[in-house]
Design a protein around this motif. Structure first.
Motif, PDB file in Angstrom:
ATOM      1  N   ARG A 149      -3.719   7.622  -5.005  1.00 31.21           N
ATOM      2  CA  ARG A 149      -4.689   8.923  -4.921  1.00 31.21           C
ATOM      3  C   ARG A 149      -5.120   9.386  -6.639  1.00 31.21           C
ATOM      4  O   ARG A 149      -6.332   9.872  -6.597  1.00 31.21           O
ATOM      5  CB  ARG A 149      -3.544   9.559  -5.065  1.00 31.21           C
ATOM      6  CG  ARG A 149      -2.949   9.534  -3.736  1.00 31.21           C
ATOM      7  CD  ARG A 149      -1.679  10.951  -3.095  1.00 31.21           C
ATOM      8  NE  ARG A 149      -1.552  10.855  -1.691  1.00 31.21           N
ATOM      9  CZ  ARG A 149      -0.233  10.926  -1.042  1.00 31.21           C
ATOM     10  NH1 ARG A 149       0.106   9.818  -1.714  1.00 31.21           N
ATOM     11  NH2 ARG A 149      -0.110  10.566   0.392  1.00 31.21           N
ATOM     12  N   GLN A 173       1.189   4.068  -3.209  1.00 39.37           N
ATOM     13  CA  GLN A 173      -0.219   5.962  -2.612  1.00 39.37           C
ATOM     14  C   GLN A 173      -0.168   6.351  -4.106  1.00 39.37           C
ATOM     15  O   GLN A 173      -1.430   7.071  -4.153  1.00 39.37           O
ATOM     16  CB  GLN A 173       1.073   5.993  -2.052  1.00 39.37           C
ATOM     17  CG  GLN A 173       1.023   5.891  -0.484  1.00 39.37           C
ATOM     18  CD  GLN A 173       2.154   6.690   0.131  1.00 39.37           C
ATOM     19  OE1 GLN A 173       1.203   7.411   0.796  1.00 39.37           O
ATOM     20  NE2 GLN A 173       3.582   6.294   0.034  1.00 39.37           N
ATOM     21  N   ASP A 174       0.431   6.590  -5.067  1.00 35.79           N
ATOM     22  CA  ASP A 174       0.232   7.644  -5.810  1.00 35.79           C
ATOM     23  C   ASP A 174      -0.658   6.861  -6.935  1.00 35.79           C
ATOM     24  O   ASP A 174      -1.446   7.947  -7.595  1.00 35.79           O
ATOM     25  CB  ASP A 174       1.613   7.291  -6.957  1.00 35.79           C
ATOM     26  CG  ASP A 174       2.919   8.498  -6.498  1.00 35.79           C
ATOM     27  OD1 ASP A 174       2.190   8.764  -5.179  1.00 35.79           O
ATOM     28  OD2 ASP A 174       3.227   8.585  -6.547  1.00 35.79           O
ATOM     29  N   TYR A 189       0.681  -1.082  -0.233  1.00 33.33           N
ATOM     30  CA  TYR A 189       0.404  -0.449  -0.386  1.00 33.33           C
ATOM     31  C   TYR A 189       0.644   1.115  -0.038  1.00 33.33           C
ATOM     32  O   TYR A 189       0.321   2.350  -0.596  1.00 33.33           O
ATOM     33  CB  TYR A 189      -1.470  -0.098   1.085  1.00 33.33           C
ATOM     34  CG  TYR A 189      -2.315  -0.520   0.741  1.00 33.33           C
ATOM     35  CD1 TYR A 189      -3.317  -0.080   0.151  1.00 33.33           C
ATOM     36  CD2 TYR A 189      -2.481  -1.866   1.439  1.00 33.33           C
ATOM     37  CE1 TYR A 189      -3.916  -0.789  -0.092  1.00 33.33           C
ATOM     38  CE2 TYR A 189      -3.620  -3.502   0.954  1.00 33.33           C
ATOM     39  CZ  TYR A 189      -4.408  -2.003  -0.038  1.00 33.33           C
ATOM     40  OH  TYR A 189      -5.463  -2.597   0.188  1.00 33.33           O
ATOM     41  N   VAL A 190       1.761   1.175   0.727  1.00 39.57           N
ATOM     42  CA  VAL A 190       2.878   2.685   0.369  1.00 39.57           C
ATOM     43  C   VAL A 190       3.343   2.637  -0.951  1.00 39.57           C
ATOM     44  O   VAL A 190       3.432   3.779  -1.392  1.00 39.57           O
ATOM     45  CB  VAL A 190       4.189   2.327   1.483  1.00 39.57           C
ATOM     46  CG1 VAL A 190       5.110   3.519   1.317  1.00 39.57           C
ATOM     47  CG2 VAL A 190       3.473   1.998   2.959  1.00 39.57           C
ATOM     48  N   GLU A 191       4.046   1.159  -1.647  1.00 39.90           N
ATOM     49  CA  GLU A 191       4.803   1.633  -2.835  1.00 39.90           C
ATOM     50  C   GLU A 191       3.374   1.758  -3.750  1.00 39.90           C
ATOM     51  O   GLU A 191       3.379   3.098  -5.026  1.00 39.90           O
ATOM     52  CB  GLU A 191       4.953   0.228  -3.193  1.00 39.90           C
ATOM     53  CG  GLU A 191       5.893  -0.093  -2.863  1.00 39.90           C
ATOM     54  CD  GLU A 191       6.692  -1.685  -3.382  1.00 39.90           C
ATOM     55  OE1 GLU A 191       5.863  -2.489  -3.796  1.00 39.90           O
ATOM     56  OE2 GLU A 191       7.614  -2.169  -1.808  1.00 39.90           O
ATOM     57  N   THR A 199       2.911   9.080   5.545  1.00 42.26           N
ATOM     58  CA  THR A 199       2.324   8.264   4.250  1.00 42.26           C
ATOM     59  C   THR A 199       0.333   7.957   4.268  1.00 42.26           C
ATOM     60  O   THR A 199       0.180   9.107   5.019  1.00 42.26           O
ATOM     61  CB  THR A 199       1.951   6.445   4.105  1.00 42.26           C
ATOM     62  OG1 THR A 199       1.999   6.224   5.447  1.00 42.26           O
ATOM     63  CG2 THR A 199       4.300   7.067   4.085  1.00 42.26           C
ATOM     64  N   MET A 200      -0.128   8.035   3.358  1.00 41.25           N
ATOM     65  CA  MET A 200      -1.671   7.789   3.425  1.00 41.25           C
ATOM     66  C   MET A 200      -1.580   6.839   4.707  1.00 41.25           C
ATOM     67  O   MET A 200      -3.452   6.930   4.326  1.00 41.25           O
ATOM     68  CB  MET A 200      -1.626   8.783   2.085  1.00 41.25           C
ATOM     69  CG  MET A 200      -2.087   6.824   1.249  1.00 41.25           C
ATOM     70  SD  MET A 200      -2.520   6.703  -0.394  1.00 41.25           S
ATOM     71  CE  MET A 200      -4.017   7.332  -0.606  1.00 41.25           C
ATOM     72  N   LEU A 201      -0.906   6.103   5.150  1.00 40.03           N
ATOM     73  CA  LEU A 201      -1.775   4.831   5.806  1.00 40.03           C
ATOM     74  C   LEU A 201      -1.519   5.478   6.841  1.00 40.03           C
ATOM     75  O   LEU A 201      -1.066   6.234   7.893  1.00 40.03           O
ATOM     76  CB  LEU A 201      -0.508   3.550   5.842  1.00 40.03           C
ATOM     77  CG  LEU A 201      -0.739   3.206   4.323  1.00 40.03           C
ATOM     78  CD1 LEU A 201      -0.230   3.772   3.067  1.00 40.03           C
ATOM     79  CD2 LEU A 201       0.158   1.650   4.816  1.00 40.03           C
ATOM     80  N   GLU A 249      -7.258   8.589   1.458  1.00 39.50           N
ATOM     81  CA  GLU A 249      -6.287   8.183   3.404  1.00 39.50           C
ATOM     82  C   GLU A 249      -6.248   5.801   2.779  1.00 39.50           C
ATOM     83  O   GLU A 249      -7.950   5.259   2.563  1.00 39.50           O
ATOM     84  CB  GLU A 249      -6.983   8.318   3.845  1.00 39.50           C
ATOM     85  CG  GLU A 249      -6.798   7.599   5.125  1.00 39.50           C
ATOM     86  CD  GLU A 249      -7.442   8.422   7.067  1.00 39.50           C
ATOM     87  OE1 GLU A 249      -6.961   8.036   8.040  1.00 39.50           O
ATOM     88  OE2 GLU A 249      -8.154   8.452   6.946  1.00 39.50           O
ATOM     89  N   THR A 286       5.852   4.577   8.151  1.00 43.40           N
ATOM     90  CA  THR A 286       4.528   4.576   7.783  1.00 43.40           C
ATOM     91  C   THR A 286       3.962   5.988   8.289  1.00 43.40           C
ATOM     92  O   THR A 286       3.575   6.898   7.565  1.00 43.40           O
ATOM     93  CB  THR A 286       3.741   3.791   7.828  1.00 43.40           C
ATOM     94  OG1 THR A 286       3.216   4.016   9.051  1.00 43.40           O
ATOM     95  CG2 THR A 286       3.364   2.742   7.162  1.00 43.40           C
TER      96      THR A 286
END
Length: 145
Positions: free
Chosen positions: A38, A34-35, A30-32, A68-70, A44, A65
């Motif tokens: 979005r 993010q773009d 999920y971090v990878e 990040t958006m997490l 979120e 994290t």
């Protein structure tokens, strides 16, 4: 949770337990992504597990994290898990993790309304450890228009 998600576009990722091997591997996905999330309008990603807030805070720190958006949230009494009928009831995992755990899932919520739910489970793999793909970022993004 419905009030929290009001006027937002979020993905809720339910995981059977903090610090468990497969669950910990899902977070970097999920971090990878993010773009890409979005670009789909997601504001979120909420990582949810049946653990208390202190455990979730430390899990977030261990996963690096910050910024990040997490967001990591605990469901210590399984209230959200049971309300959404996503409680893990298979006796095998319950024997290891204890009762009240949530299934491995990804849920897309727009303005407090559930748009899609993907659950990673099979009869032979009730926790989705062998194939968590339905609850990974690509799996839930595939349900978004």
């Amino acid at each position: 949770m419905q009030d929290y998600c009001k006027n937002k576009n979020v993905v809720i990722v339910g995981l059977p337990g903090a610090f468990t091997p497969t669950s910990t591997k899902q977070i970097p996905d999920y971090v990878e992504k993010q773009d890409a999330l979005r670009a789909k309008g997601v504001q979120e990603v909420i990582i949810l597990a049946v653990n208390d807030g202190a455990v979730m805070m430390n899990w977030a720190k261990s996963q690096k994290t910050a910024l990040t958006m997490l967001t990591f949230l605990g469901d210590p009494n399984s209230e959200f898990t049971r309300a959404t009928d996503l409680e893990l009831t298979h006796p095998g995992p319950i024997g290891v993790l204890g009762p009240g755990r949530c299934k491995r899932f990804a849920m897309h919520v727009v303005d407090g309304v559930i748009e899609a739910v993907n659950v990673s489970e099979t009869d032979d793999d009730p926790t989705g450890d062998s194939d968590p793909s339905a609850s990974l970022a690509e799996g839930i993004m595939a349900t978004m228009t």
